[in-house]
Design a protein around this motif. Sequence first.
Motif, PDB file in Angstrom:
ATOM      1  N   GLY A   1       0.801  -1.216   0.000  1.00 20.33           N
ATOM      2  CA  GLY A   1       0.000   0.000   0.000  1.00 20.33           C
ATOM      3  C   GLY A   1       0.832   1.262   0.000  1.00 20.33           C
ATOM      4  N   GLY A   2       2.164   1.101   0.074  1.00 23.04           N
ATOM      5  CA  GLY A   2       3.064   2.253   0.106  1.00 23.04           C
ATOM      6  C   GLY A   2       3.350   2.802  -1.287  1.00 23.04           C
ATOM      7  N   ARG A   3       3.979   3.971  -1.304  1.00 21.94           N
ATOM      8  CA  ARG A   3       4.245   4.665  -2.576  1.00 21.94           C
ATOM      9  C   ARG A   3       5.742   4.691  -2.876  1.00 21.94           C
ATOM     10  N   LEU A   4       6.087   4.300  -4.100  1.00 27.06           N
ATOM     11  CA  LEU A   4       7.453   4.389  -4.606  1.00 27.06           C
ATOM     12  C   LEU A   4       7.473   5.463  -5.692  1.00 27.06           C
ATOM     13  N   LEU A   5       8.232   6.524  -5.450  1.00 25.66           N
ATOM     14  CA  LEU A   5       8.308   7.609  -6.420  1.00 25.66           C
ATOM     15  C   LEU A   5       9.665   7.559  -7.114  1.00 25.66           C
ATOM     16  N   TYR A   6       9.630   7.613  -8.452  1.00 31.99           N
ATOM     17  CA  TYR A   6      10.850   7.601  -9.262  1.00 31.99           C
ATOM     18  C   TYR A   6      10.959   8.936  -9.979  1.00 31.99           C
ATOM     19  N   SER A   7      12.102   9.600  -9.833  1.00 31.94           N
ATOM     20  CA  SER A   7      12.280  10.892 -10.501  1.00 31.94           C
ATOM     21  C   SER A   7      13.683  10.996 -11.086  1.00 31.94           C
ATOM     22  N   THR A   8      13.803  11.802 -12.144  1.00 29.55           N
ATOM     23  CA  THR A   8      15.111  12.110 -12.720  1.00 29.55           C
ATOM     24  C   THR A   8      15.100  13.565 -13.194  1.00 29.55           C
ATOM     25  N   CYS A   9      16.299  14.111 -13.400  1.00 25.23           N
ATOM     26  CA  CYS A   9      16.417  15.445 -13.986  1.00 25.23           C
ATOM     27  C   CYS A   9      16.924  15.321 -15.425  1.00 25.23           C
ATOM     28  N   THR A  10      16.402  14.305 -16.127  1.00 29.60           N
ATOM     29  CA  THR A  10      16.737  14.148 -17.536  1.00 29.60           C
ATOM     30  C   THR A  10      15.460  14.135 -18.364  1.00 29.60           C
ATOM     31  N   ILE A  11      15.615  14.183 -19.693  1.00 29.81           N
ATOM     32  CA  ILE A  11      14.456  14.288 -20.576  1.00 29.81           C
ATOM     33  C   ILE A  11      14.376  13.126 -21.555  1.00 29.81           C
ATOM     34  N   THR A  12      15.232  12.109 -21.375  1.00 30.23           N
ATOM     35  CA  THR A  12      15.201  10.982 -22.309  1.00 30.23           C
ATOM     36  C   THR A  12      14.178   9.938 -21.855  1.00 30.23           C
ATOM     37  N   LEU A  13      13.355   9.480 -22.769  1.00 31.97           N
ATOM     38  CA  LEU A  13      12.377   8.440 -22.440  1.00 31.97           C
ATOM     39  C   LEU A  13      13.082   7.163 -22.014  1.00 31.97           C
ATOM     40  N   LYS A  14      14.299   6.953 -22.517  1.00 28.61           N
ATOM     41  CA  LYS A  14      15.031   5.735 -22.187  1.00 28.61           C
ATOM     42  C   LYS A  14      15.341   5.645 -20.696  1.00 28.61           C
ATOM     43  N   GLU A  15      15.602   6.789 -20.066  1.00 31.15           N
ATOM     44  CA  GLU A  15      15.896   6.796 -18.627  1.00 31.15           C
ATOM     45  C   GLU A  15      14.640   6.995 -17.785  1.00 31.15           C
ATOM     46  N   ASN A  16      13.537   7.308 -18.433  1.00 31.77           N
ATOM     47  CA  ASN A  16      12.314   7.648 -17.723  1.00 31.77           C
ATOM     48  C   ASN A  16      11.228   6.606 -17.967  1.00 31.77           C
ATOM     49  N   ASN A  17      10.417   6.812 -18.975  1.00 32.04           N
ATOM     50  CA  ASN A  17       9.291   5.915 -19.255  1.00 32.04           C
ATOM     51  C   ASN A  17       9.727   4.466 -19.430  1.00 32.04           C
ATOM     52  N   GLU A  18      10.804   4.249 -20.185  1.00 30.42           N
ATOM     53  CA  GLU A  18      11.227   2.873 -20.474  1.00 30.42           C
ATOM     54  C   GLU A  18      11.712   2.154 -19.218  1.00 30.42           C
ATOM     55  N   VAL A  19      12.353   2.888 -18.318  1.00 24.69           N
ATOM     56  CA  VAL A  19      12.803   2.281 -17.060  1.00 24.69           C
ATOM     57  C   VAL A  19      11.602   1.824 -16.232  1.00 24.69           C
ATOM     58  N   ILE A  20      10.579   2.671 -16.139  1.00 20.31           N
ATOM     59  CA  ILE A  20       9.382   2.323 -15.370  1.00 20.31           C
ATOM     60  C   ILE A  20       8.646   1.139 -16.013  1.00 20.31           C
ATOM     61  N   GLU A  21       8.537   1.154 -17.327  1.00 15.03           N
ATOM     62  CA  GLU A  21       7.849   0.055 -18.020  1.00 15.03           C
ATOM     63  C   GLU A  21       8.554  -1.274 -17.775  1.00 15.03           C
ATOM     64  N   THR A  22       9.877  -1.267 -17.807  1.00 12.77           N
ATOM     65  CA  THR A  22      10.636  -2.495 -17.543  1.00 12.77           C
ATOM     66  C   THR A  22      10.460  -2.935 -16.096  1.00 12.77           C
ATOM     67  N   PHE A  23      10.516  -1.979 -15.165  1.00  9.26           N
ATOM     68  CA  PHE A  23      10.335  -2.303 -13.754  1.00  9.26           C
ATOM     69  C   PHE A  23       8.961  -2.925 -13.503  1.00  9.26           C
ATOM     70  N   LEU A  24       7.915  -2.362 -14.087  1.00 10.93           N
ATOM     71  CA  LEU A  24       6.554  -2.877 -13.881  1.00 10.93           C
ATOM     72  C   LEU A  24       6.384  -4.274 -14.472  1.00 10.93           C
ATOM     73  N   ARG A  25       7.072  -4.521 -15.552  1.00  7.88           N
ATOM     74  CA  ARG A  25       6.997  -5.842 -16.179  1.00  7.88           C
ATOM     75  C   ARG A  25       7.600  -6.911 -15.258  1.00  7.88           C
ATOM     76  N   ASP A  26       8.640  -6.515 -14.512  1.00  7.50           N
ATOM     77  CA  ASP A  26       9.331  -7.472 -13.635  1.00  7.50           C
ATOM     78  C   ASP A  26       8.794  -7.464 -12.210  1.00  7.50           C
ATOM     79  N   ASN A  27       7.961  -6.477 -11.869  1.00  4.14           N
ATOM     80  CA  ASN A  27       7.424  -6.358 -10.509  1.00  4.14           C
ATOM     81  C   ASN A  27       5.915  -6.157 -10.591  1.00  4.14           C
ATOM     82  N   THR A  28       5.206  -7.242 -10.749  1.00  7.69           N
ATOM     83  CA  THR A  28       3.768  -7.171 -11.030  1.00  7.69           C
ATOM     84  C   THR A  28       2.941  -6.748  -9.813  1.00  7.69           C
ATOM     85  N   ASP A  29       3.582  -6.656  -8.638  1.00  2.88           N
ATOM     86  CA  ASP A  29       2.851  -6.189  -7.451  1.00  2.88           C
ATOM     87  C   ASP A  29       2.803  -4.669  -7.373  1.00  2.88           C
ATOM     88  N   PHE A  30       3.378  -3.976  -8.355  1.00  2.00           N
ATOM     89  CA  PHE A  30       3.323  -2.516  -8.401  1.00  2.00           C
ATOM     90  C   PHE A  30       2.422  -2.057  -9.542  1.00  2.00           C
TER      91      PHE A  30
END
Length: 450
Positions: free
Chosen positions: A380-409
């Motif tokens: 029930g807790g919150r995990l916040l991911y942030s960066t000071c970059t603008i590349t989708l590779k370090e942002n959206n793609e990282v989260i998508e990969t994490f969610l694929r491997d961690n289905t409880d999030f």
Amino acid sequence: MTKTNLKNSSRYIAVTILEKIEKNHSFSNLLLSEAVNNHQLSDKDRGLLTELVYGVIQNKLLLDYQLEPFIKQPKKVENWVKQLLRLSLYQMTQLDKVPTHASVNEAVRIAKARGHKGISGFVNGVLRSIDRQGVRSPEDITDPVTYLSIKHSYPKWIIELLIEEVGKEETEKIAQSLSKRAKVSLRVNTTMKAMDDVIEQLGQEGFKVRKSEIAKDGLICENGLPVQSDLFEKGIITVQDESSMLVAEAMQIEGTDKILDACAAPGGKTTHMATYLNESEGAIVAVDLHENKLGKIHENAERLGVSGLIETQVLDARKITEVFASQTFDKILVDAPCSGLGLMRRKPDIRYQKSIEDVFSLQKVQLDILNNVAPLLKKGGRLLYSTCTITLKENNEVIETFLRDNTDFKVEPVFTHKGVVQLSKEGYVNLYPHYFDTDGFFIASLIKQK
């Protein structure tokens, strides 16, 4: 002007700084601070020094493109001479307040002081030729990537990556925006003094400020940096970009939360989160890989009056499960190591010091940190991911990969108090610098399902 006085001039110092940046990959902001401390410069000269250093870095590829036809053997030109020519050309083409003859004469004096008669003659010849003939325009370049790369002075890999991710039109807007002067933004600790009272006091002290368009605790100062104000000394205000202020808002902190800040230094977001906690019940564990950086967190926390809420540890976030038990924390912030491309307005030299290979290697580090901190979050807790970059590779793609491997999030839409920043279709904050003239920033909010 004597040789001693010349060595203490803004232009001479700027050449030395630019030489060190290119030779040693030093950071411009640190070298500028060091130079200001070591030389007795007037406010005017300090402003010119900053303008010259940042201006040359931000326009380096364009300046080289314009210089190229006038230099027959560029490989034989010494580094400091190259910096002097860039700096002089920047003054001649982009600083209206500096007459061309003054730029040329000063360059020749510096060349004589640092080199010999042959070098001063070469510098004089190049600059006089440019004054007579003018410089070529990047508008003549037909290849769109090369055109944007030269016009806005970004390495081609950055332009190519951004065009691939957001398209040519948005890429040009981003490039233009990151060439603007950075705003001075302040965070107000409203638990110590009301926002309107802070605005009133700063006004009485001669500062023109306005409320941030996007951050609840943010102010924009339009004339100077009020670090001499007692508001700063008492920890009521601190310098922080508006974009990074959104992190503490998005965490939706409750007073009794136990929070892990997994990549905490230098502590701007750590101390901001601490202002939401109850003194006797809430706590933040702030970890960082580098012990020297944790000292900055202590320093900031003391000045801002939140040191009692923050515990620091020297720790690699990728090994954090060796220290903390599973489901220890109510909320976790991963403000991940990144390429920092969203900071290029403040740190223009970043663009020349990173590569596409860095982006891919950072992806792995970012995922490793997320995967290792995830077990420490309560259900029930919150995990916040942030960066000071603008590349989708370090942002959206990282989260998508994490969610694929961690289905409880699962993703939840990022919360901001003002609700002005439009979320992506996934619910992320993809804050590009031209949207609100802030740093480029990314935030994703994930909930651990029960």
